[in-house]
Design a protein around this motif. Structure first.
Motif: not given
Length: 341
Positions: A22-44
């Motif tokens: 489902r496109g809706y769920a796919f967008c949510i999942i990708i958004g979560v992964f990108v958010g965590v990825w950027l958050g990790n870089k900033r945290w480090v």
């Protein structure tokens, strides 16, 4: 006649064999992964350990999804608990319906639990995650495009969104303002603003997150005004407009009060024992890891009753003879000291 418009996808789901994507769920999942990825870089960059953001997200994301769905169902209860409602539809998250305010509120609760378990200051974690949240929202909003929902007023501008008619749900076809696109672009702008302000003014103690909230609310207010989907109104304004206004004021007040009470930025965002825990068994000589670091932090090398540290390494400190030298030096002193005593 429409000369140009943004087409809607013919379907919001693609079947990979028996598995629906489902496109809706796919967008949510990708958004979560990108958010965590950027958050990790900033945290480090702030001095934290890589992986901490993802570990806490394990708590924050499920709480956020539940909170987002609860907010939507409570504020738009008619399709589920109204006269002709279907209560079981409240669990059909893939059909759309996640309120950002509920997601942020319960997501923050989940993050607080994760931060408390690891001894991490919640405001610092929120600051690291703020731009990633905005970008995640920008990606997640495209889920509304797949579901052909939450569009704005009818328009014939070149970037209008074409909506297909669906008599089953009372949807009238036509071209409308693509509010999903407006909000997506606004969120990207919020992320850029937050990153710039954080670098320029060295924000800390939750003020980066507060700026993200305030900036998002400012855009959500006018975008919400364009929407034509069913919503509860209070004094002529949609409920989400009032929510945006209240949350905006709270975020600005927090930034002002926080700047007076705790200016600057946190020097330590993750406890030393957490940083040491990243390398299991690395607590040997010259390292800051494992039990060695924990012992130093907790004071396990405290002096004993004789005033000497209970640590063999401290006996070799500069300016003090070791035990063997002390014994040899003491021998002549005893023979001469008998007559003098």
């Amino acid at each position: 006649m429409d000369l140009a418009f943004i087409p809607s996808p013919p379907t919001g789901v693609v079947h990979l064999g028996p598995i629906p994507l489902r496109g809706y769920a796919f967008c949510i999942i990708i958004g979560v992964f990108v958010g965590v990825w950027l958050g990790n870089k900033r945290w480090v960059r702030r001095g934290g350990r890589s992986g901490t953001v993802a570990d806490i997200a394990v708590w924050a994301v499920p709480f956020g999804l539940v909170g987002g769905r609860l907010y939507h169902v409570i504020t738009t209860y008619e399709p589920y608990f109204g006269p002709n409602g279907h209560p079981l539809d409240a669990f059909k998250v893939w059909q759309g319906g996640l309120g950002i305010w509920g997601a942020v509120a319960l997501g923050a609760l989940g993050a607080w639990i994760g931060c408390r378990r690891r001894g991490i200051p919640m405001p610092a974690y929120a600051d690291a995650l703020a731009p990633g949240l905005a970008i995640g929202q920008a990606i997640g909003r495209w889920g509304n495009w797949f579901n052909q929902e939450l569009y704005g007023k009818a328009t014939d501008v070149p970037w209008a969104l074409k909506i297909d008619p669906d008599p089953a749900i009372g949807r009238i076809g036509g071209t409308y303002h693509p509010t999903f696109l407006y909000e997506s672009l606004w969120c990207l702008g919020v992320a850029a603003l937050v990153i710039w302000a954080d670098k320029r003014f060295r924000l800390g103690h939750g003020r980066v997150f507060a700026l993200y909230v305030a900036a998002y609310c400012a855009g959500r207010a006018w975008i919400e005004y364009l929407r034509v989907d069913e919503a509860h109104h209070i004094l002529g304004l949609r409920l989400n407009d009032w929510t945006s206004l209240i949350v905006f004021v709270l975020a600005v007040v927090y930034m002002i009060v926080s700047a007076k009470k705790a200016p600057g930025r946190e020097e330590v965002v993750e406890p030393e024992w957490q940083l040491a825990g990243g390398a299991e068994g690395a607590g040997g000589e010259g390292s800051a890891g494992g039990e060695g670091a924990r012992g130093e932090v907790s004071g396990d090398a405290a002096p004993d009753k004789t005033g000497k540290a209970d640590n063999p390494d401290t006996a070799d400190s500069p300016g003090k003879p070791d035990k063997a030298e002390a014994i040899e030096a003491d021998k002549p002193a005893k023979s001469a000291g008998g007559a003098a005593s």
